[in-house]
Design a protein around this motif. Sequence first.
Motif, PDB file in Angstrom:
ATOM      1  N   LEU A 141       0.814  -1.221   0.000  1.00  0.00           N
ATOM      2  CA  LEU A 141       0.000   0.000   0.000  1.00  0.00           C
ATOM      3  C   LEU A 141       0.849   1.273   0.000  1.00  0.00           C
ATOM      4  CD1 LEU A 141      -2.973   0.529  -0.105  1.00  0.00           C
ATOM      5  CD2 LEU A 141      -3.021   0.627   2.368  1.00  0.00           C
ATOM      6  N   ASP A 142       2.028   1.211   0.584  1.00  0.00           N
ATOM      7  CA  ASP A 142       2.890   2.398   0.632  1.00  0.00           C
ATOM      8  C   ASP A 142       3.401   2.801  -0.746  1.00  0.00           C
ATOM      9  OD1 ASP A 142       2.584   2.428   3.387  1.00  0.00           O
ATOM     10  OD2 ASP A 142       4.314   1.109   3.692  1.00  0.00           O
ATOM     11  N   GLN A 143       3.333   1.895  -1.715  1.00  0.00           N
ATOM     12  CA  GLN A 143       3.828   2.174  -3.058  1.00  0.00           C
ATOM     13  C   GLN A 143       2.705   2.494  -4.043  1.00  0.00           C
ATOM     14  OE1 GLN A 143       6.135  -1.232  -4.175  1.00  0.00           O
ATOM     15  NE2 GLN A 143       7.661  -0.901  -2.584  1.00  0.00           N
ATOM     16  N   VAL A 144       1.477   2.725  -3.524  1.00  0.00           N
ATOM     17  CA  VAL A 144       0.317   2.975  -4.387  1.00  0.00           C
ATOM     18  C   VAL A 144      -0.100   4.437  -4.260  1.00  0.00           C
ATOM     19  CG1 VAL A 144      -2.088   2.354  -4.842  1.00  0.00           C
ATOM     20  CG2 VAL A 144      -0.478   0.599  -4.116  1.00  0.00           C
ATOM     21  N   ARG A 145      -0.398   5.039  -5.392  1.00  0.00           N
ATOM     22  CA  ARG A 145      -0.980   6.390  -5.406  1.00  0.00           C
ATOM     23  C   ARG A 145      -2.084   6.411  -6.463  1.00  0.00           C
ATOM     24  NH1 ARG A 145       3.373   6.949  -8.646  1.00  0.00           N
ATOM     25  NH2 ARG A 145       3.146   8.270 -10.462  1.00  0.00           N
ATOM     26  N   PHE A 146      -2.932   7.390  -6.377  1.00  0.00           N
ATOM     27  CA  PHE A 146      -4.093   7.454  -7.264  1.00  0.00           C
ATOM     28  C   PHE A 146      -4.019   8.716  -8.110  1.00  0.00           C
ATOM     29  CE2 PHE A 146      -5.018   5.260  -3.362  1.00  0.00           C
ATOM     30  CZ  PHE A 146      -5.433   4.042  -3.832  1.00  0.00           C
ATOM     31  N   GLU A 147      -4.320   8.538  -9.399  1.00  0.00           N
ATOM     32  CA  GLU A 147      -4.244   9.655 -10.344  1.00  0.00           C
ATOM     33  C   GLU A 147      -5.454   9.644 -11.267  1.00  0.00           C
ATOM     34  OE1 GLU A 147      -0.709   9.195 -12.667  1.00  0.00           O
ATOM     35  OE2 GLU A 147       0.634   9.572 -10.959  1.00  0.00           O
ATOM     36  N   ARG A 148      -5.728  10.777 -11.816  1.00  0.00           N
ATOM     37  CA  ARG A 148      -6.695  10.889 -12.903  1.00  0.00           C
ATOM     38  C   ARG A 148      -5.887  11.040 -14.177  1.00  0.00           C
ATOM     39  NH1 ARG A 148     -10.544  14.339 -10.872  1.00  0.00           N
ATOM     40  NH2 ARG A 148     -11.327  14.829 -12.905  1.00  0.00           N
ATOM     41  N   VAL A 200      -9.619  11.851  -2.729  1.00  0.00           N
ATOM     42  CA  VAL A 200     -10.261  11.154  -1.608  1.00  0.00           C
ATOM     43  C   VAL A 200      -9.505   9.867  -1.295  1.00  0.00           C
ATOM     44  CG1 VAL A 200     -12.347   9.920  -0.892  1.00  0.00           C
ATOM     45  CG2 VAL A 200     -12.556  12.147  -1.999  1.00  0.00           C
ATOM     46  N   LEU A 201      -9.210   9.073  -2.320  1.00  0.00           N
ATOM     47  CA  LEU A 201      -8.497   7.815  -2.102  1.00  0.00           C
ATOM     48  C   LEU A 201      -7.093   8.051  -1.550  1.00  0.00           C
ATOM     49  CD1 LEU A 201      -9.648   5.711  -5.156  1.00  0.00           C
ATOM     50  CD2 LEU A 201      -9.870   5.069  -2.758  1.00  0.00           C
ATOM     51  N   ASN A 202      -6.372   9.017  -2.102  1.00  0.00           N
ATOM     52  CA  ASN A 202      -5.031   9.303  -1.583  1.00  0.00           C
ATOM     53  C   ASN A 202      -5.092   9.679  -0.107  1.00  0.00           C
ATOM     54  OD1 ASN A 202      -3.035   8.882  -3.650  1.00  0.00           O
ATOM     55  ND2 ASN A 202      -3.926  10.606  -4.753  1.00  0.00           N
ATOM     56  N   ALA A 203      -6.072  10.480   0.270  1.00  0.00           N
ATOM     57  CA  ALA A 203      -6.197  10.908   1.667  1.00  0.00           C
ATOM     58  C   ALA A 203      -6.627   9.762   2.573  1.00  0.00           C
ATOM     59  CB  ALA A 203      -7.199  12.056   1.769  1.00  0.00           C
ATOM     60  N   VAL A 204      -7.634   9.025   2.190  1.00  0.00           N
ATOM     61  CA  VAL A 204      -8.187   7.981   3.054  1.00  0.00           C
ATOM     62  C   VAL A 204      -7.243   6.788   3.182  1.00  0.00           C
ATOM     63  CG1 VAL A 204     -10.054   6.299   3.255  1.00  0.00           C
ATOM     64  CG2 VAL A 204     -10.578   8.630   2.649  1.00  0.00           C
ATOM     65  N   VAL A 205      -6.656   6.364   2.086  1.00  0.00           N
ATOM     66  CA  VAL A 205      -5.810   5.174   2.100  1.00  0.00           C
ATOM     67  C   VAL A 205      -4.504   5.431   2.860  1.00  0.00           C
ATOM     68  CG1 VAL A 205      -4.429   3.649   0.617  1.00  0.00           C
ATOM     69  CG2 VAL A 205      -6.800   4.131   0.049  1.00  0.00           C
ATOM     70  N   HIS A 206      -3.931   6.616   2.714  1.00  0.00           N
ATOM     71  CA  HIS A 206      -2.624   6.862   3.289  1.00  0.00           C
ATOM     72  C   HIS A 206      -2.644   7.594   4.632  1.00  0.00           C
ATOM     73  CE1 HIS A 206      -0.725   5.166  -0.161  1.00  0.00           C
ATOM     74  NE2 HIS A 206      -1.367   6.005  -0.976  1.00  0.00           N
ATOM     75  N   SER A 207      -3.817   7.921   5.158  1.00  0.00           N
ATOM     76  CA  SER A 207      -3.860   8.657   6.431  1.00  0.00           C
ATOM     77  C   SER A 207      -4.230   7.758   7.609  1.00  0.00           C
ATOM     78  CB  SER A 207      -4.875   9.788   6.328  1.00  0.00           C
ATOM     79  OG  SER A 207      -6.188   9.262   6.197  1.00  0.00           O
ATOM     80  N   TYR A 208      -4.453   6.500   7.381  1.00  0.00           N
ATOM     81  CA  TYR A 208      -4.890   5.574   8.444  1.00  0.00           C
ATOM     82  C   TYR A 208      -3.752   5.249   9.394  1.00  0.00           C
ATOM     83  CZ  TYR A 208      -6.872   1.344  10.555  1.00  0.00           C
ATOM     84  OH  TYR A 208      -7.334   0.400  11.426  1.00  0.00           O
TER      85      TYR A 208
END
Length: 184
Positions: free
Chosen positions: A129-136, A174-182
């Motif tokens: 998960l630390d190597q995943v980011r979300f883009e448009r 939203v995904l970048n914030a939620v996934v990486h702020s836990y």
Amino acid sequence: MDAPREPVIIAEQGGLVVAERGAEVLVFDRGNGPSEITLFVLVVITLVFGGFGVISVFSDLSSGTTPLSGVIGTLILAVGVIAAVAMYFCAKGIRSRKRRPLTAFTPVAVFDRAQRIYRDGAGEVVAPLDQVRFERRLQLTSSSPKLVAVSPCGDRVLKRGNPFGGGIGDLDQVLNAVVHSYRG
């Protein structure tokens, strides 16, 4: 056996839902894309054929022109009415999918924040998960962007946006914030 607990919706845009169930962030696609495009086409057909049909029929009735123009106007109006009925059922189908519980859909992606892994809809581990980011990203065939999960293992398209369903909105942020702020 207990039914799976219903995830809590964090954000939703154009049939794509980001939800949370404990330490997991789940991404669901309600599959509305083709229905939304069909609904748009049916709205256009209803307005064009229905409008021209009504004008043709009333114009024929008021002017008393040849019976052929009245028949043609009635046929055009009938196409508009049939499209309106199809439009109603198409919209009803979209609404019914929106009311279905998320557990009725298979997730497109699961981001397990406790184990720090990204799994696809089949449960296969894709990347840490630390190597995943979300883009448009831009799509060649649409004016709407697509939502992509970027990792060293490759890019995975989570949703191809379409302009008739609202696109993907700000779900990348939203995904970048939620996934990486836990910090569970």
